[in-house]
Write a protein that holds these residues in place. Structure first.
Motif, PDB file in Angstrom:
ATOM      1  N   VAL A   1       0.828  -1.208   0.000  1.00 25.10           N
ATOM      2  CA  VAL A   1       0.000   0.000   0.000  1.00 25.10           C
ATOM      3  C   VAL A   1       0.868   1.267   0.000  1.00 25.10           C
ATOM      4  O   VAL A   1       0.581   2.249  -0.682  1.00 25.10           O
ATOM      5  CB  VAL A   1      -0.961  -0.019   1.207  1.00 25.10           C
ATOM      6  N   ALA A   2       1.936   1.239   0.771  1.00 21.93           N
ATOM      7  CA  ALA A   2       2.841   2.396   0.806  1.00 21.93           C
ATOM      8  C   ALA A   2       3.479   2.637  -0.548  1.00 21.93           C
ATOM      9  O   ALA A   2       3.628   3.784  -0.984  1.00 21.93           O
ATOM     10  CB  ALA A   2       3.902   2.182   1.883  1.00 21.93           C
ATOM     11  N   GLU A   3       3.839   1.530  -1.206  1.00 19.70           N
ATOM     12  CA  GLU A   3       4.444   1.686  -2.538  1.00 19.70           C
ATOM     13  C   GLU A   3       3.442   2.274  -3.524  1.00 19.70           C
ATOM     14  O   GLU A   3       3.776   3.162  -4.320  1.00 19.70           O
ATOM     15  CB  GLU A   3       4.939   0.336  -3.049  1.00 19.70           C
ATOM     16  N   VAL A   4       2.199   1.769  -3.457  1.00 17.52           N
ATOM     17  CA  VAL A   4       1.173   2.346  -4.348  1.00 17.52           C
ATOM     18  C   VAL A   4       0.929   3.808  -4.001  1.00 17.52           C
ATOM     19  O   VAL A   4       0.770   4.665  -4.875  1.00 17.52           O
ATOM     20  CB  VAL A   4      -0.133   1.525  -4.245  1.00 17.52           C
ATOM     21  N   GLY A   5       0.882   4.129  -2.702  1.00 18.29           N
ATOM     22  CA  GLY A   5       0.712   5.531  -2.299  1.00 18.29           C
ATOM     23  C   GLY A   5       1.833   6.405  -2.810  1.00 18.29           C
ATOM     24  O   GLY A   5       1.609   7.546  -3.253  1.00 18.29           O
ATOM     25  N   ALA A   6       3.066   5.908  -2.771  1.00 15.51           N
ATOM     26  CA  ALA A   6       4.198   6.663  -3.291  1.00 15.51           C
ATOM     27  C   ALA A   6       4.051   6.913  -4.784  1.00 15.51           C
ATOM     28  O   ALA A   6       4.318   8.006  -5.294  1.00 15.51           O
ATOM     29  CB  ALA A   6       5.502   5.932  -2.991  1.00 15.51           C
ATOM     30  N   LEU A   7       3.587   5.818  -5.496  1.00 13.09           N
ATOM     31  CA  LEU A   7       3.361   5.984  -6.934  1.00 13.09           C
ATOM     32  C   LEU A   7       2.272   7.007  -7.201  1.00 13.09           C
ATOM     33  O   LEU A   7       2.365   7.821  -8.131  1.00 13.09           O
ATOM     34  CB  LEU A   7       3.002   4.643  -7.568  1.00 13.09           C
ATOM     35  N   PHE A   8       1.198   6.989  -6.390  1.00 14.75           N
ATOM     36  CA  PHE A   8       0.146   7.992  -6.540  1.00 14.75           C
ATOM     37  C   PHE A   8       0.691   9.415  -6.307  1.00 14.75           C
ATOM     38  O   PHE A   8       0.320  10.352  -7.010  1.00 14.75           O
ATOM     39  CB  PHE A   8      -1.008   7.688  -5.583  1.00 14.75           C
ATOM     40  N   CYS A   9       1.566   9.566  -5.340  1.00 12.11           N
ATOM     41  CA  CYS A   9       2.155  10.910  -5.101  1.00 12.11           C
ATOM     42  C   CYS A   9       2.914  11.396  -6.333  1.00 12.11           C
ATOM     43  O   CYS A   9       2.841  12.568  -6.715  1.00 12.11           O
ATOM     44  CB  CYS A   9       3.097  10.853  -3.900  1.00 12.11           C
ATOM     45  N   LEU A  10       3.654  10.472  -6.921  1.00 13.33           N
ATOM     46  CA  LEU A  10       4.442  10.852  -8.101  1.00 13.33           C
ATOM     47  C   LEU A  10       3.557  11.187  -9.293  1.00 13.33           C
ATOM     48  O   LEU A  10       3.851  12.109 -10.060  1.00 13.33           O
ATOM     49  CB  LEU A  10       5.403   9.725  -8.478  1.00 13.33           C
ATOM     50  N   LEU A  11       2.467  10.434  -9.434  1.00  9.12           N
ATOM     51  CA  LEU A  11       1.637  10.617 -10.615  1.00  9.12           C
ATOM     52  C   LEU A  11       0.556  11.676 -10.433  1.00  9.12           C
ATOM     53  O   LEU A  11       0.209  12.386 -11.385  1.00  9.12           O
ATOM     54  CB  LEU A  11       0.994   9.278 -10.997  1.00  9.12           C
ATOM     55  N   LEU A  12       0.003  11.784  -9.236  1.00 10.36           N
ATOM     56  CA  LEU A  12      -1.117  12.704  -9.019  1.00 10.36           C
ATOM     57  C   LEU A  12      -0.669  14.141  -8.776  1.00 10.36           C
ATOM     58  O   LEU A  12      -1.433  15.082  -9.011  1.00 10.36           O
ATOM     59  CB  LEU A  12      -1.954  12.221  -7.843  1.00 10.36           C
ATOM     60  N   PHE A  13       0.552  14.313  -8.297  1.00 11.98           N
ATOM     61  CA  PHE A  13       1.041  15.670  -8.007  1.00 11.98           C
ATOM     62  C   PHE A  13       2.147  16.096  -8.992  1.00 11.98           C
ATOM     63  O   PHE A  13       2.953  16.979  -8.699  1.00 11.98           O
ATOM     64  CB  PHE A  13       1.583  15.744  -6.574  1.00 11.98           C
ATOM     65  N   ASP A  14       2.173  15.444 -10.126  1.00 17.70           N
ATOM     66  CA  ASP A  14       3.236  15.756 -11.098  1.00 17.70           C
ATOM     67  C   ASP A  14       3.174  17.200 -11.568  1.00 17.70           C
ATOM     68  O   ASP A  14       4.185  17.865 -11.748  1.00 17.70           O
ATOM     69  CB  ASP A  14       3.119  14.804 -12.297  1.00 17.70           C
ATOM     70  N   GLU A  15       1.966  17.752 -11.804  1.00 16.32           N
ATOM     71  CA  GLU A  15       1.842  19.122 -12.320  1.00 16.32           C
ATOM     72  C   GLU A  15       2.489  20.149 -11.392  1.00 16.32           C
ATOM     73  O   GLU A  15       3.205  21.057 -11.832  1.00 16.32           O
ATOM     74  CB  GLU A  15       0.369  19.498 -12.514  1.00 16.32           C
ATOM     75  N   VAL A  16       2.231  19.990 -10.104  1.00 12.26           N
ATOM     76  CA  VAL A  16       2.733  21.005  -9.163  1.00 12.26           C
ATOM     77  C   VAL A  16       4.154  20.698  -8.716  1.00 12.26           C
ATOM     78  O   VAL A  16       4.755  21.476  -7.978  1.00 12.26           O
ATOM     79  CB  VAL A  16       1.816  21.118  -7.925  1.00 12.26           C
ATOM     80  N   SER A  17       4.693  19.557  -9.150  1.00 11.60           N
ATOM     81  CA  SER A  17       6.073  19.232  -8.744  1.00 11.60           C
ATOM     82  C   SER A  17       7.094  19.960  -9.601  1.00 11.60           C
ATOM     83  O   SER A  17       8.261  20.087  -9.220  1.00 11.60           O
ATOM     84  CB  SER A  17       6.296  17.718  -8.841  1.00 11.60           C
ATOM     85  N   ARG A  18       6.677  20.416 -10.770  1.00 12.29           N
ATOM     86  CA  ARG A  18       7.622  21.050 -11.683  1.00 12.29           C
ATOM     87  C   ARG A  18       7.721  22.545 -11.365  1.00 12.29           C
ATOM     88  O   ARG A  18       6.842  23.327 -11.719  1.00 12.29           O
ATOM     89  CB  ARG A  18       7.174  20.835 -13.128  1.00 12.29           C
ATOM     90  N   MET A  19       8.828  22.929 -10.759  1.00 13.43           N
ATOM     91  CA  MET A  19       9.011  24.337 -10.330  1.00 13.43           C
ATOM     92  C   MET A  19       9.081  25.277 -11.529  1.00 13.43           C
ATOM     93  O   MET A  19       8.645  26.429 -11.463  1.00 13.43           O
ATOM     94  CB  MET A  19      10.288  24.482  -9.495  1.00 13.43           C
ATOM     95  N   ASP A  20       9.666  24.782 -12.629  1.00 11.07           N
ATOM     96  CA  ASP A  20       9.838  25.671 -13.769  1.00 11.07           C
ATOM     97  C   ASP A  20       8.505  26.087 -14.374  1.00 11.07           C
ATOM     98  O   ASP A  20       8.402  27.107 -15.042  1.00 11.07           O
ATOM     99  CB  ASP A  20      10.714  25.017 -14.834  1.00 11.07           C
TER     100      ASP A  20
END
Length: 1776
Positions: A493-512
């Motif tokens: 579950v933690a691994e899936v949650g980590a994957l969700f963090c990477l995929l669901l918050f991708d837009e706001v992760s890009r500072m540029d």
């Protein structure tokens, strides 16, 4: 500076404050100027004390100084930067704030303007304005900026650039560091949103309103509001932010579809941030949740499918359980409705959902960080093998699991990712996950956890893959199913949650994406991080790096609170705000003085009284107005003097501010009516000491003002001063010069005496400055007033001279001042000529008597300066006045009757019985004075007096008792190696003048001028005249000394001796009663303009090797052309043409250094060259031999270096640091140009006497190179008029020298000259164009340049003719080639042609320049095809034809008038003009068919026909006309035919064939028939012309009908053998030869009875030219079949042709063979005749000889042709 700045306080009186401020400004300007002179900027930190830092800091932050003196302010900042980085940083930040303030006021002003606005400029101003808001806090600014942004985004046509810039400004406002700005911004935005989306707008059209919110609908704006606005601690901000978002989210019905879609599109990237605020109980949170709900009607949500799914999954991570529960319900519906859901695990029911509400709320979050090692730890092959095991279906699952776990460990190193990505790891993992959620997927359950770990690590490190997978809804659903299956396994579950963090918050992760300038950084960052607001609002199952703790759009304010608290900073900002608000100091000061004052900004921004006073004083305009107002309202002397002093300070500030042109004070004074304010003080005599002190201040101010405006004087000011000075009773200014008896009695009071003397000093100084400033004035009215003033001043100064202190006492200041004023006055030509009561010579006589009295009192009677120590300044000024006086007397009375006025009775007081004498002996002691300036000036006086014969005689008689006499004395001074150059120079001028008067070669009694006289006491032999001169020169080793002088010539600008310590000179400021710097700026009307180095000195001791002494010469003052100008070729100098003057100064330096070795200056060499030129004229042969033996010419030429002048001009084109540096450079260039001018005249004389002196190869080539380099120096940017005139004079003499060189030694000089010209052709052409174009300003230069060009082209053509037959002629580019050569050369030639043609056409026919220009134009047309083309385009041919018609009409009219003498004189002028016109036409038509066609169309022949009677009267005209006709008809059949046309009427437009009696050809035939034999030139030209016509069919017909050919038969041949044919016979043969080229001409010859016999007889005679012409005529006739019978019928012709085969002359052999072959060709009878044995034998013998001789000589085509003729002839005779 610090004291003055800190002392400026309102606690003191206003007058004290004014004093402090004026002192601060002036001291600041002075300090900066001193620093600029003494210390380079980069050395400031090494040498300046720390206290200077504070002073410079004060100046840098002084707003009025920075605006009034910007250059000074820039310099202060540069020094501050080097000296104190901290203070400099404060200044820089304050300057930024000042700029921001200016932008603020400009923005507010521009916004209020009506009409079209430049929105981009407004946005830029707004952006800058935000940086100073913390200071001015002007709230309306915020609303105006937001309105502009809204307006820009409303328009669909707005440019992306404009939108982007406005958005940047808006974001800066939303994130501004100042809370007040944020509050105002959010409140204003909320008002706009309410206005656009409020319920009150429900009845209005939607489209007209909602566009107002478009500026908010952008991801960056929404991100700023969501991430920072809602979280702002200030309630006003976060409440407004929430309200804005709420209005937008709820405003769908109030928006158009386009606006709503734009909003949703902009909102999607921001949803990850916004969902953190999702809440079922909060209005905004509820609206956010609505985004994730599916519409019940359309089964479709507000968001796109993938975006919606991501938003729902994201809610599972929100902290509020109620939101997570809602998300699970939405996901349950999604999972059950998914395609193929029945075949996938798990089955979705309430039991499953109830267990997973807190599915991703993990206790131990995963650390996403990976390793990035530099080196690979594991080999890539190993990784591939492990991967193969993991993906192999044949391997046991346990082993595969182990391999997957190993891969997960390996993937911790980012460098290993590339390998597995290439092996399609991601696709494999997604495949396994899909397989796992299937019904049979439990089999591979053990692989899922390592697979998820692998996927997480790859996604974390690769943003590209992350973006791609985040858009795959199927993958997101797949991961959710995996997490539900493993809901009890925390690790999975933690691994899936980590994957969700990477995929669901991708837009706001890009500072540029959120960067202020993200477009410049398109690359994706590999580091995954999230905004701080995200991990504050979510339960994230990972540890992640945070960013954007503060807004990325936040700006940094330039000034901190601590800086704003500094008084200089706050003062500067306050002044800057008010200046910007009121748009300048003028408006600001008007506002401050007006009664109605509106409060438009904060009280802290209001100016204090101290600020207003600072502005008023610092700004020159307001300060001067205040001064004038103070004078008007003054209650006493003190107030007026204070105001005048302030005005003087403003003038001083102008000078200190290093402005080359007029400064702010001068500009302001020109616009103010200050004359009327000061008028009342200058129109009355002072009544008391206080009046006099006030007058001193006013005069001192006027003096300074005139000096400041010296380069560009105000005519209004000069007129006003002159009108004051020319007032009739009272005239206080001039009256104060002369002390009356009442004044003399008042002198008993010491204080009054001192004041009175100071007043006289200032008055004299003012008058001197006034005199100097008129050197640049050209206004006619002003000059007329000035001329009258000159004479009136001269009379006043004469009165002063009479009443000055008794000359026998040492109280000399008054006398010295008077003499100084007289020196300035008398320097002007014509100063004595404007008195209505006295004649000029009377005034000069009075001056002379007074000055001679001073000389006798202070010099002669005191035994020279050996005893008269106090009269040195007096002596200098007196001698200088006498020098100027000599020039004035020569101009006013050209004769020599005034010479006795210069004589003084001689004799010492101790010798009472000594006989009195008359003479100039008083002048001789001055020549050996201890002061070199006195020596120089007195010798200059001697040079001036010796320009007339009476002066030479008088001076010689005065030196009879001196050893060596006048000649010996002057020669000794000239050759004294320890004497300075200027003194020796004047001695050379005296010698030069003495040589002008003709001297005898032997002793002649009663001869006026015997020249030098020498006596040998041993032998008793006496010599005079030229022999004595030679003896004197030999005895003195004259030429050896000159050689030594030339070798020691110093051409540099400065000379220093490090062994001598520096000394202090008297400066300009301390020399109140001296001549100031006035002589330095004297200009000669036509002389070399030279300025000296030191403002207080023009001494000639500068030529000594001394410390800090400039090697500078003295400028010429007055040109004194005493005798008529000589002809161009006359080389005897008529005396000294330019007299040098100087002003007195303390020359104590010279007394200690005069015995040192002195270098020779170029100016002395100039005088030497002039002296040598006269010596060459007096004794040509002896002088030439002496020159040769001493190698003088080579040495003089070796000193010529063009690079020196090039360097000077280059320096003048680049900005020089000080005006004195400019003057020194100009002086150096002027001296060297003067030397070049003199040297070129000497070389010209040498060429006339003995060309070998100059034509030596090692001398000539470098000399020519340097001369050309000087000629091509570009002076376009040289501003000094006198220097330009010096160039013109030198160029004139250089062109004359080159022309003479070509005339006298063209064979030697042409090639090197042409080579140098070719190297610099374009520059040479530029110079020629410039010089030719100066026909009005400098006609002598124009003439010289044109003559040079004419001679050059003529000499080159001679050389071309001479080298025509030479095969090894040198391949040097000719000028003709350069004129028609390369593209660049053609452009230059075109310009030259145009200039010369304009010069020719723009000048009167009576001007000598017209003939010179015509000569140059003729030469150009003769050699240059491009010149002919340009002449054709410029209608020269048509103009010449019109001119010829005009001359013909004038001559015919004048013929009818009486007065033969006047008529003859007038005719001569027309004949010369006609001659020039026809010569131009001749050269224009030369070998140019286009021009001949133009002449034909312009009716050349009819015009000449109409002029024929006048041509017959003048042989020279006839000669030119015939030359013109010869050129016209050469190779131009149409032109030849035109001579046969008749000319009915005077100038009819259509020419037609007419009777021969009316054509020009008959006139020519008549002239040829009647021409006397002695006029050979015209006879030759007539026959040459007829020879051209003989080639034309039409003309041959006319010639035949005229029976002109019958005259050939009447020729008389000479009797006896070995005789030459006459010239006439030769001319006839040439004519017949040309006629024989055509069959019709051959028939004409054969029809002449006895013509063949006569030609046979002529062939027997010798010929000077063309010996075979009779044979050639026979040769041509033989080629015509119709003529062959007639030739065969004449046995003599056949015999003659056969005899030619036996001739010794090869040409005769060839002619004979060709003729016989032509005769026998296709003519059987001729073959039979030629078979005559004697003829056949001759043919055979000739053939055999030719065969032996020429068998192998095929190289010569003539021999081959001869052999071919004989061969064919033999064949015809043998086989016929």
């Amino acid at each position: 500076m610090c004291y003055r700045k800190t002392s400026f306080s309102l606690e003191q009186a206003e007058s004290v404050l004014v004093h402090h401020r004026m002192a601060f400004v002036s001291i600041s300007l002075f300090t900066v100027r001193l620093l600029q002179i003494l210390l380079p900027v980069e050395k400031a930190s090494e040498f300046l004390p720390e206290s200077m830092s504070a002073a410079l800091f004060f100046v840098s932050l002084d707003m009025p100084i920075s605006l009034e003196y910007p250059e000074i302010h820039d310099t202060v900042v540069a020094y501050l930067e080097q000296l104190d980085s901290e203070n400099y940083s404060i200044y820089k930040r304050t300057a930024e704030a000042v700029y921001s303030i200016e932008c603020t006021c400009n923005f507010l002003s521009d916004v209020e303007k009506e009409g079209e606005k430049n929105l981009l400029e407004l946005v830029e101003l707004a952006d800058q304005a935000l940086r100073s808001f913390s200071y001015h806090q002007h709230s309306p600014l915020i609303k105006e900026i937001i309105c502009i942004c809204s307006k820009i985004w409303k328009s669909a046509q707005a440019s992306p650039l404009l939108q982007g810039e406005s958005q940047k400004v808006f974001l800066h406002m939303l994130s501004h560091p100042l809370p007040q700005v944020k509050v105002e911004t959010y409140q204003c935005c909320l008002e706009i949103v309410k206005e656009c989306l409020g319920v009150h707008n429900v009845t209005k059209p939607v489209s007209s309103l909602c566009s107002g919110i478009h500026f908010l609908l952008h991801p960056k704006v929404l991100y700023e509001i969501s991430a920072f606005g809602i979280q702002e601690s200030k309630n006003e901000v976060n409440a407004a932010a929430k309200a804005i978002l709420l209005y937008l989210l709820q405003g769908r019905l109030m928006m158009t579809a386009l606006t709503w879609n734009k909003f949703i599109e902009s909102l999607c990237p921001v949803i990850p941030v916004l969902q953190g605020y999702a809440d079922t109980e909060d209005p905004l949170g509820n609206c956010i949740l609505l985004l994730s709900k599916v519409s019940s009607e359309a089964e479709e949500g507000i968001l796109p499918c993938t975006t919606w799914l991501k938003s729902v999954l994201r809610l599972l991570l929100v902290k509020k359980p109620s939101v997570r529960s809602l998300a699970l319900k939405l996901l349950a519906f999604h999972l059950t409705s998914e395609e193929g859901a029945d075949k996938k695990r798990p089955f979705i029911d309430a039991r499953v959902l109830s267990r997973v509400t807190n599915l991703f709320i993990v206790k131990k979050p995963i650390d996403l960080k990976l390793d990035d090692r530099r080196e690979l730890v594991i080999k890539l092959e190993t990784v591939k093998k492990v991967y193969e095991i993991f993906t192999s279906d044949d391997v046991d699952l346990v082993l595969r699991k182990s391999a997957a776990e190993q891969l997960a460990v390996i993937m911790q190193d980012i460098k290993m990712h590339t390998v597995v990505k290439k092996l399609c790891l991601i696709e494999k993992i997604i495949g396994y996950l899909n397989e796992f959620v299937g019904q049979d997927g439990k089999v591979i359950e053990c692989l899922i956890q390592p697979c998820l770990t692998l996927l997480r690590k790859v996604l974390y490190a690769d943003p590209v893959i992350r973006v791609s997978l985040s858009q795959q809804a199927s993958l997101l659903t797949l991961l959710l199913r995996v997490s539900l299956i493993f809901h009890e396994d925390c690790t999975v579950v933690a691994e899936v949650g980590a994957l969700f963090c990477l995929l669901l918050f991708d837009e706001v992760s890009r500072m540029d994406m959120w960067s202020d300038n993200f477009s410049n950084k398109p690359s994706l960052s590999s580091v995954f991080s999230l905004p701080v607001s995200v991990f504050r609002r979510y339960h994230l199952p990972v540890h992640v790096i945070g960013h954007h703790a503060v807004s990325p759009y936040s700006i940094v304010l330039p000034l901190s609170t601590e800086c704003l608290a500094l008084k200089p900073v706050s003062d500067m900002l306050r002044l800057a705000w008010n200046l910007a608000w009121y748009h300048g100091s003028d408006n600001l000061l008007k506002q401050m003085t007006s009664e109605a004052k509106s409060q438009e900004f904060l009280d802290t921004l209001q100016l204090s009284t101290e600020d207003i006073l600072t502005l008023k004083i610092t700004y020159t305009d307001s300060g001067l107005k205040d001064c004038l107002q103070s004078i008007i309202q003054a209650g006493g002397h003190r107030d007026v003097r204070a105001a005048i002093t302030r005005m003087s300070f403003y003038l001083l500030n102008d000078k200190l501010s290093l402005k080359d042109n007029i400064g702010p004070c001068g500009v302001t004074l020109k616009s103010l009516a200050w004359h009327t304010v000061l008028n009342r003080f200058l129109q009355v005599l002072p009544a008391c000491t206080e009046d006099e002190k006030l007058l001193i201040d006013i005069i001192h101010f006027l003096n300074k003002l005139i000096k400041e405006e010296r380069k560009n004087p105000s005519i209004e000011l000069l007129n006003w001063i002159l009108e004051l000075l020319l007032r009739h009773n009272p005239n206080p200014l001039l009256d104060l010069l002369v002390l009356t008896e009442s004044h003399a009695r008042e002198e008993a009071d010491d204080i009054r005496t001192a004041v009175r003397q100071q007043l006289q000093k200032e008055l004299i100084s003012l008058l001197n400055s006034l005199l100097l400033v008129f050197m640049t004035v050209s206004d006619r009215k002003c000059l007329e007033l000035f001329y009258v003033f000159q004479t009136q001043l001269s009379l006043k100064l004469l009165q002063c001279l009479r009443v000055t202190d008794a000359p026998h006492f040492y109280g000399l200041p008054s006398l010295e001042r008077t003499l100084a004023g007289m020196a300035h006055l008398t320097a002007f030509p014509g100063w004595s000529a404007h008195s209505p009561l006295s004649k000029p010579l009377e005034i000069c006589g009075k001056y002379l008597s007074g000055l001679l009295e001073v000389i006798t009192s202070f010099y002669v009677e005191r035994g020279g300066n050996a005893m008269s120590f106090m009269g040195k300044g007096v002596t200098k000024s007196t001698v200088l006045c006498l020098l100027h006086l000599s020039h004035e007397m020569m101009v006013q009375a050209p004769g020599s009757e005034w010479m006795p006025l210069w004589f003084l009775p001689l004799g010492s007081h101790s010798e009472e019985h000594a006989p009195t004498q008359q003479g100039l002996a008083w002048l001789i002691p001055l020549w050996v004075d201890r002061d070199p300036e006195v020596r120089f000036t007195s010798l200059g006086l001697g040079a001036a007096l010796t320009t007339i014969e009476a002066g030479c005689v008088a001076l010689a008689n005065s030196c009879q008792n001196i050893s060596g006499g006048l000649w010996g004395t002057v020669v000794n001074i000239l050759l004294d190696q320890s004497e300075c150059s200027m003194v020796r120079r004047e001695a050379a001028f005296i010698l030069q003048n003495l040589l002008v008067i003709p001297m005898p070669s032997e002793v002649i009694k009663d001869y006026t001028w015997q020249g030098p006289c020498v006596h040998d006491e041993d032998s008793g032999l006496s010599l005079s005249g030229k022999p004595a001169l030679q003896a004197l020169l030999y005895h003195c080793h004259f030429y050896e000394h000159l050689t030594h002088m030339v070798k020691h010539c110093y051409v540099g600008r400065y000379m220093f001796d490090v062994n001598i310590s520096a000394f202090t000179e008297t400066t300009e400021c301390s020399d109140l009663n001296g001549l100031d710097d006035s002589f330095k700026f004297w200009r000669a009307p036509s002389g070399t303009s030279i300025q000296d180095h030191e403002p207080s000195s023009l001494s000639t001791s500068e030529t000594m090797v001394a410390a800090s002494v400039v090697s500078a010469e003295i400028q010429p003052l007055l040109p004194s052309t005493l005798l008529p100008e000589t002809a161009l070729d006359q080389f005897v100098m008529q005396g000294q043409h330019e007299i040098r003057t100087l002003r007195p100064r303390d020359s104590s330096l010279s007394a200690s250094l005069h015995r040192q070795c002195v270098f020779v200056t170029p100016s002395l060499l100039s005088a030497i060259c002039s002296l040598l030129e006269n010596l060459l004229a007096v004794t040509p042969r002896d002088a030439a031999n002496a020159f040769q033996q001493a190698h003088l010419i080579e040495l003089l030429c070796s000193t010529v270096d063009a690079s020196l002048i090039e360097m000077c001009i280059q320096e003048l084109k680049t900005p020089l640091p000080l005006p004195s540096a400019v003057e020194h450079t100009q002086a150096q260039a002027s001296f060297f140009l003067e030397y070049l001018s003199s040297l070129s005249q000497l070389l010209k004389s040498c060429l006339l006497v003995d060309p070998k002196l100059v034509t030596q190869d090692e001398l000539l080539k470098p000399l020519i190179t340097n001369v050309i380099r000087v000629l091509i120096v570009c002076i376009k940017d040289v501003l000094d008029v006198q220097l330009v005139l010096a160039f013109y004079r030198t160029w004139t003499h250089l062109f004359d020298f080159l022309a003479t060189l070509l005339r006298k030694a063209g064979a030697v000089s042409l090639v090197p000259l042409t080579s140098v010209l070719a190297k610099h052709w374009e520059a040479v052409t530029d110079t020629l164009c410039r010089c030719v174009g100066l026909s009005v300003k400098c006609p002598s230069l124009s003439i010289a340049s044109l003559q040079f060009l004419s001679v050059l082209l003529a000499e080159e053509e001679k050389r071309h003719v001479q080298d025509k037959d030479k095969t090894n002629a040198c391949q040097i580019p000719t000028v003709a080639f350069l004129l028609d050569g390369t593209q660049g050369g053609l452009r230059s030639s075109e310009r030259l042609n145009e200039t010369i043609l304009q010069c020719y056409e723009g000048i009167s026919s009576k001007d000598v320049l017209k003939r010179v220009a015509a000569s140059a134009l003729m030469s150009l047309l003769a050699v240059s095809r491009s010149a002919q083309k340009h002449a054709l385009r410029s209608d020269l041919i048509e103009n010449c034809m019109e001119q010829m018609k005009h001359i013909n009409a004038q001559l015919n009219l004048d013929l009818l008038k009486p007065g033969k003498a006047a008529l003859k004189k007038k005719e001569d002028g027309f004949i010369k003009e006609l001659s020039i016109t026809m010569q131009l036409l001749r050269n224009c038509l030369y070998q140019n068919e286009e021009c001949k066609v133009a002449a034909l169309e312009a009716r050349l022949v009819p015009v000449l026909h109409s002029l024929w009677p006048w041509l017959l009267m003048e042989d020279s005209l006839m000669q030119i006309a015939l030359q013109l006709l010869c050129v016209y008809t050469a190779n131009f059949p149409t032109g030849c035919s035109s001579l046969c046309w008749s000319n009915y009427g005077q100038y009819i437009q259509t020419a037609h064939r007419g009777t021969p009696s009316s054509s020009l050809i008959l006139c020519i035939l008549k002239l040829a028939s009647q021409m006397p034999a002695e006029n050979t030139t015209i006879q030759e030209l007539v026959f040459m012309f007829l020879s051209n016509l003989a080639l034309s069919h039409d003309c041959k017909g006319v010639i035949q009908k005229s029976n002109f050919l019958q005259q050939f038969l009447s020729l008389t041949l000479p009797k006896g053998g070995n005789q030459y044919l006459s010239t006439v016979s030769i001319l006839w043969l040439k004519l017949l030869l040309n006629m024989s080229f055509g069959e019709d001409g051959q028939q004409m010859i054969l029809r002449l009875d006895g013509c063949l016999d006569l030609l046979i007889e002529m062939s027997k005679y010798k010929h000077k030219s063309g010996p075979h012409m009779p044979l050639l005529i026979f040769h041509n006739i033989c080629f015509s079949p119709a003529n062959k019978p007639k030739i065969l019928a004449n046995e003599k012709v056949v015999t003659l042709l056969a005899t030619c085969l036996e001739s010794e002359n090869q040409n005769a052999q060839r002619i004979g063979a060709a003729s016989l072959w032509a005769l026998t060709y296709n003519y059987q009878k001729a073959k039979a005749t030629l078979k005559n044995p004697s003829i056949k034998r001759k043919v055979d013998e000739a053939y055999s000889i030719a065969k032996r001789t020429f068998s192998n000589s095929e190289e010569d085509p003539l021999n081959s042709y001869y052999l071919k003729c004989l061969e064919n002839l033999v064949q015809l005779l043998n086989y016929s």
